[in-house]
Each structure stands twice: as C-alpha cells, then as structure tokens.
Design a protein around this motif. Structure first.
Motif, PDB file in Angstrom:
ATOM      1  N   GLY A 179     -18.441   5.029   0.489  1.00  0.00           N
ATOM      2  CA  GLY A 179     -17.405   5.842  -0.137  1.00  0.00           C
ATOM      3  C   GLY A 179     -16.806   5.085  -1.305  1.00  0.00           C
ATOM      4  O   GLY A 179     -17.107   3.905  -1.502  1.00  0.00           O
ATOM      5  N   ASP A 180     -15.941   5.777  -2.057  1.00  0.00           N
ATOM      6  CA  ASP A 180     -15.343   5.091  -3.202  1.00  0.00           C
ATOM      7  C   ASP A 180     -13.821   5.126  -3.124  1.00  0.00           C
ATOM      8  O   ASP A 180     -13.246   5.702  -2.198  1.00  0.00           O
ATOM      9  N   GLU A 181     -13.190   4.549  -4.131  1.00  0.00           N
ATOM     10  CA  GLU A 181     -11.734   4.352  -4.055  1.00  0.00           C
ATOM     11  C   GLU A 181     -10.929   5.657  -3.984  1.00  0.00           C
ATOM     12  O   GLU A 181      -9.774   5.652  -3.576  1.00  0.00           O
ATOM     13  N   SER A 182     -11.574   6.778  -4.355  1.00  0.00           N
ATOM     14  CA  SER A 182     -10.821   8.046  -4.302  1.00  0.00           C
ATOM     15  C   SER A 182     -10.444   8.397  -2.859  1.00  0.00           C
ATOM     16  O   SER A 182      -9.561   9.214  -2.616  1.00  0.00           O
ATOM     17  N   LEU A 183     -11.130   7.778  -1.902  1.00  0.00           N
ATOM     18  CA  LEU A 183     -10.842   8.079  -0.487  1.00  0.00           C
ATOM     19  C   LEU A 183      -9.645   7.301   0.056  1.00  0.00           C
ATOM     20  O   LEU A 183      -9.127   7.618   1.131  1.00  0.00           O
ATOM     21  N   ILE A 184      -9.211   6.274  -0.671  1.00  0.00           N
ATOM     22  CA  ILE A 184      -8.135   5.413  -0.151  1.00  0.00           C
ATOM     23  C   ILE A 184      -6.878   6.230   0.124  1.00  0.00           C
ATOM     24  O   ILE A 184      -6.436   7.025  -0.706  1.00  0.00           O
ATOM     25  N   GLY A 185      -6.357   6.049   1.351  1.00  0.00           N
ATOM     26  CA  GLY A 185      -5.146   6.777   1.731  1.00  0.00           C
ATOM     27  C   GLY A 185      -5.418   8.132   2.362  1.00  0.00           C
ATOM     28  O   GLY A 185      -4.489   8.810   2.773  1.00  0.00           O
TER      29      GLY A 185
ATOM     30  N   VAL B  21      -8.566   5.616   5.461  1.00  0.00           N
ATOM     31  CA  VAL B  21      -9.217   4.662   4.560  1.00  0.00           C
ATOM     32  C   VAL B  21      -8.164   3.767   3.903  1.00  0.00           C
ATOM     33  O   VAL B  21      -7.192   4.265   3.333  1.00  0.00           O
ATOM     34  N   GLU B  22      -8.365   2.445   4.009  1.00  0.00           N
ATOM     35  CA  GLU B  22      -7.345   1.502   3.523  1.00  0.00           C
ATOM     36  C   GLU B  22      -7.701   0.859   2.188  1.00  0.00           C
ATOM     37  O   GLU B  22      -6.851   0.612   1.362  1.00  0.00           O
TER      38      GLU B  22
ATOM     39  N   LYS C 124       0.836  -1.206   0.000  1.00  0.00           N
ATOM     40  CA  LYS C 124       0.000   0.000   0.000  1.00  0.00           C
ATOM     41  C   LYS C 124       0.869   1.253   0.000  1.00  0.00           C
ATOM     42  O   LYS C 124       1.878   1.319   0.679  1.00  0.00           O
ATOM     43  N   LYS C 125       0.418   2.227  -0.770  1.00  0.00           N
ATOM     44  CA  LYS C 125       1.205   3.456  -0.933  1.00  0.00           C
ATOM     45  C   LYS C 125       1.307   4.229   0.380  1.00  0.00           C
ATOM     46  O   LYS C 125       2.323   4.827   0.693  1.00  0.00           O
TER      47      LYS C 125
END
Ligand code: 5AD
Ligand code: SF4
Length: 476
Positions: free
Chosen positions: A450-456, A425-426, A183-184
């Motif tokens: 929520g959607d993937e834009s929230l990851i990180g 958000v992971e 994960k980044k």
C-alpha cells in the motif's frame, strides 16, 4: 541541595501566567528572526515510557508556541531538552554520556541552552552530580512542574544563571497545556499520574509521586476535541490505570470511564496502559469485552513467576492468582492478545524461581514481552537486599527467557493466520518500499502492500504470513 527560588504556588491562573510568558518569548524569537533572518530551533529528546513521550508532546507544544522550530539535528539547536528516565541505570548513563558531547557542541555555539527534565531529575544525587560535573547545563526541572518551562526559560534568559527547580511533590493538575502530537490520527491521553504501589525494585513512586486521577469530564472533553481534530485512536495513559478514579471527589472506576469513552462518536479505537494484575477487576474485563472500540489487547506485567520473588517485589498477587486472571480474560475475550513486562535477576532469585517465570511465559503465551535485567535503583528497598545476582547468572537466564519468548510469540500469532482483520494504517514500512504498517484491534503489527494515502485509514487485511513479531498481510 534544592533551589527553591521559584516557589511552587500553582493556581488556576497559572496556565494564563505561563501563556503570557510564552507570548513574551515568542516576541523575542520574532525579533531575532527579523534581525538575522533565522528561526530559533529546538531539539526534543525523550527517553523511557509513554508517559514521558506524552510529556514531551507538551514540551514541544510550549516550545512551538514560543516560536521555536523543531529540528532533528541536535548540533544546530538553540534549545536542547532531554526528558529523562531513571527506571534502569543504563538510561541514566546515556544522559551523562550525551551531556559529554553536548558540552562540545555548546563550546562552538555558546548561546545554546541545555535543559534537563523528567524522572531522573527528581533524584537529589543526580542534581548534585549535575551541579558538580555538568556545569554547562542551563535549566533543570522535574516531573511535577513541566508546565513551568516558559517561566524557567525566561528566568534563564534574563539572569544568565543556571536554573534548578525541582519539586518534592505535585500540586494540582494543570489542564490544557499546548501540545503537539506526532501522528494526526492517534493520540495519547493521560488519565492519571503517579503510582502508589511501591514495588520494591521500582523508582517510579519516588519520582512521579502519589496517584492522582484527572476528572472524567476533563478526559472526555479532551478526547472529543482530539476526535474533532482527526484522531481515531486514543491511548489512555497511567502508571496503574486499574486504580483510576479511586481518589476523585466523585469516584469513578476505570471500567466506567472506558464505557463512557466508548460512546464518543467518531472515535474508533481505545487502548490503555499500564495495568496492574492486583487491581484488574471483573468489571474491567467485562467492559473490555463489551466495548467495541476497546482494543482486545492487554499489557499485564507479571515481572516474575515465583511467589517468593513476587512477595519480595511487593507485587501483591501470586503466580496462581495471575494465571487465574489470564484464564478469565481468555474465556471472556477469546481473541485477546497479551503482552507483559518481566524482570530477570531480582535479588535472591534462584534457578527454581526463574523456572517459574519460564513456566508463566509457556502457560500464558504472550504476543510480545518486554524483558529486563534487574537494575539496582538507589533509594528503593530492593537495592538494600542481600544476595544481588551475579551478572553472568542473570545474563544466562535472560538469554534463555528471550529464546522462549521468541518461539512463543511465533506460536501465539500463528492462530491469526488466514483471518481477515481491520488494520489501522500507521506509516509507510521502514524496510520495504510500497508497503505500509498498521495494527489490528488486538494490536498485531501487520505489513502489507500500500502507499501513504492509506495512512490513518482502517483497511481490511488478510493475514497471510507469520514473521513472529509482525505479520505479512494482503488487502482483502
Ligand atoms: N530493574 C529492571 N526493570 C525494572 N522495571 C522497573 N524497575 C526496574 C528495575 N529496577 C521494569 C518493570 C516495569 C517496566 C516499566 O520496567 O518491568 O514494568
Ligand atoms: Fe513501578 Fe510497580 Fe508502580 Fe509499576 S506498579 S510504576 S512497577 S511501583
């Protein structure tokens, strides 16, 4: 029988030497691509603890630099590597089982190279079994010479021989190995290796060696570089982080290290594992309390509740001492969430002893617990103890423990319902669409829309529904 053909002689130029070999293998793989139009692939299988997971990131880093591409499909891999665990017997059985079908794959793809490494390989009996029964394995190495993968692979490619290179002990710590993280925004960082505790059931001190800490400056520099590369959360890893720094030339305490890491600009969260109760100092509790970036979550294995069992386990604390420590933690850090490891069925454990384990679970209130059935490990003192517990008794106790843990987890998490907490958000939720999963500073697992834009990113979430092992939330 140990093959000492490649002598342990680690120097500061060792990394450069490996890097030169990485370059050579990369050229071989590039040639192969030019000739066939195909890239060579690796399959990276990891078992066991976070230490192993971190080691496998380094293996992936070296393999990627050698020009291999990672694949999830074991059958199509040119290079298969298993980073093994031996803490419990079932992990070992899984490796032997998988080696069975790997033989099959390799018979259809004779160029496939199979490598085994990690804790299980540090045991001489395992090496003997592999030599006798699993001749299709190509490279075997242990926990102390992971960085030598390029050289071992080169020797295998050049000679066609099976390579065994297992060291009995460590040499100096090799810094700056290439590595690839999954994960980044989060990364694991080793702060120390090995363990000196010799709990009587545990194989780890025999396969990971004595405690040695990385220099504080090296750790800080690594974390700063990670932050510059987008990391927001670090997990500091060690078998026993509370004794970090004791054997450095200039001793540093773990609390001091935490306080310094807390100052790193751009870093948002700091987690660590594992802590041993006997070494958990007041100084560390205050550091956890004071450092805003340090997660208010603590993994504090107690293993067993009975003082007789604790003594036979060589844990060097008592039930009362452990509970006093927990009280202190709760007093200083009211929001703290505690997790633990528990072993059921240690040799000689009576029903009364087991009741003490249940009592600790009731008194502490864990937000999650890893429960294990005792597994006899050859070479550890407890394997020689008389009165090993019959399987049916252990299973019965194990089930009763699980039932209690599950109800307790629900109760513990209930008090956070209604709170608004920042969630890192992971990932997208595995089970439901349009949902993401993340963690609060005290490590509660939260699902919300929520959607993937929230990851990180860190999002304020209201916790609304308690599902015991996770919580449903909504964005605030
Ligand atoms: N049997 C069962 N569990 C074990 N652990 C370590 N050794 C054994 C064993 N022989 C558990 C302990 C430790 C966790 C990582 O694994 O609970 O904290
Ligand atoms: Fe094993 Fe005990 Fe060391 Fe943990 S502290 S790794 S259980 S010997």
């Amino acid at each position: 029988m140990r093959n000492e053909q490649i002598k342990p002689n680690v120097s500061t130029t060792e990394l450069e030497r490996q890097q030169a070999i990485i370059e050579e293998i990369r050229q071989i793989n590039d040639e192969y691509f030019k000739e066939t139009g195909k890239k060579r692939h690796f399959y990276n299988f990891v078992m066991g603890c976070q230490m192993n997971a971190r080691d496998s990131e380094k293996l992936a880093g070296m393999l990627t630099e050698m020009g291999y591409i990672e694949t999830e499909n074991e059958k199509e891999a040119d290079f298969v590597i298993y980073n093994t665990c031996c803490v419990r017997e079932n992990a070992e059985n899984k490796v032997y089982g998988n080696l069975g079908y790997l033989k099959n794959y390799k018979s259809k793809k004779p160029d496939m190279i199979i490598a085994l490494c990690g804790c299980m390989m540090q045991q001489p009996t395992v090496i003997q079994t592999i030599k006798k029964k699993y001749r299709h394995v190509d490279i075997v190495f242990g926990t102390f010479n992971l960085y030598k993968l390029p050289e071992l692979l080169k020797t295998r490619l050049e000679t066609g021989h099976t390579i065994f290179d297992i060291w009995e002990t460590h040499e100096e710590i090799i810094e700056d190995l290439p590595s690839i993280r999954k994960k980044k925004f989060k990364a694991s960082v080793n702060i120390m290796f090995g363990c000196n505790n010799f709990c009587t059931y545990c194989i780890v001190p025999y396969v990971r060696g004595r405690e040695r800490s990385r220099k504080k400056e090296d750790i800080i520099a690594e974390i700063k570089a990670l932050v510059a590369d987008g990391v927001k959360e670090v997990m500091l890893l060690g078998q026993n982080v509370n004794s970090y720094g004791k054997n450095l030339e200039e001793p540093v305490t773990f609390a001091e290290l935490l306080r310094e890491i807390n100052e790193i600009e751009g870093l948002e969260r700091i987690r660590f594992m594992t802590s041993h109760p006997k070494d958990l100092s007041d100084e560390l509790i205050y550091a956890m309390r004071d450092c805003d970036k340090v997660s208010k979550a603590l993994h504090l294995p107690f293993q067993a509740g009975s003082n007789t069992v604790l003594e036979r386990m060589n844990r060097r604390y008592t039930k009362e001492g452990y509970l006093t420590l927990i009280d202190k933690l709760k007093k200083e850090i009211p929001d703290i969430l505690l997790t633990t490891d528990i072993i059921v069925g240690f040799p000689g454990e009576t029903e009364e002893d087991f009741e003490h384990t249940l009592d600790v679970v009731r008194k502490v209130g864990y937000s999650s617990a890893f429960t294990f059935i005792y597994s006899k490990r050859t070479g550890t003192p407890a394997a020689e103890y008389e009165d090993q517990i019959p399987e049916d008794v252990t299973k019965n106790r194990f089930n009763r423990l699980l039932t209690l843990v599950n109800t307790m987890v629900h109760d513990v998490n209930e008090k956070f319902i209604g709170h608004i907490m920042p969630v890192l958000v992971e990932e997208e939720s595995k089970n439901s669409k349009n949902m993401v999963t993340g963690r609060t500073p005290n490590n509660l697992l939260v699902h919300f829309e929520g959607d993937e834009s929230l990851i990180g990113t860190v999002v304020d979430v209201k916790l609304i529904e308690n599902k015991a092992f996770y919580i449903i939330g909504e964005r605030n």
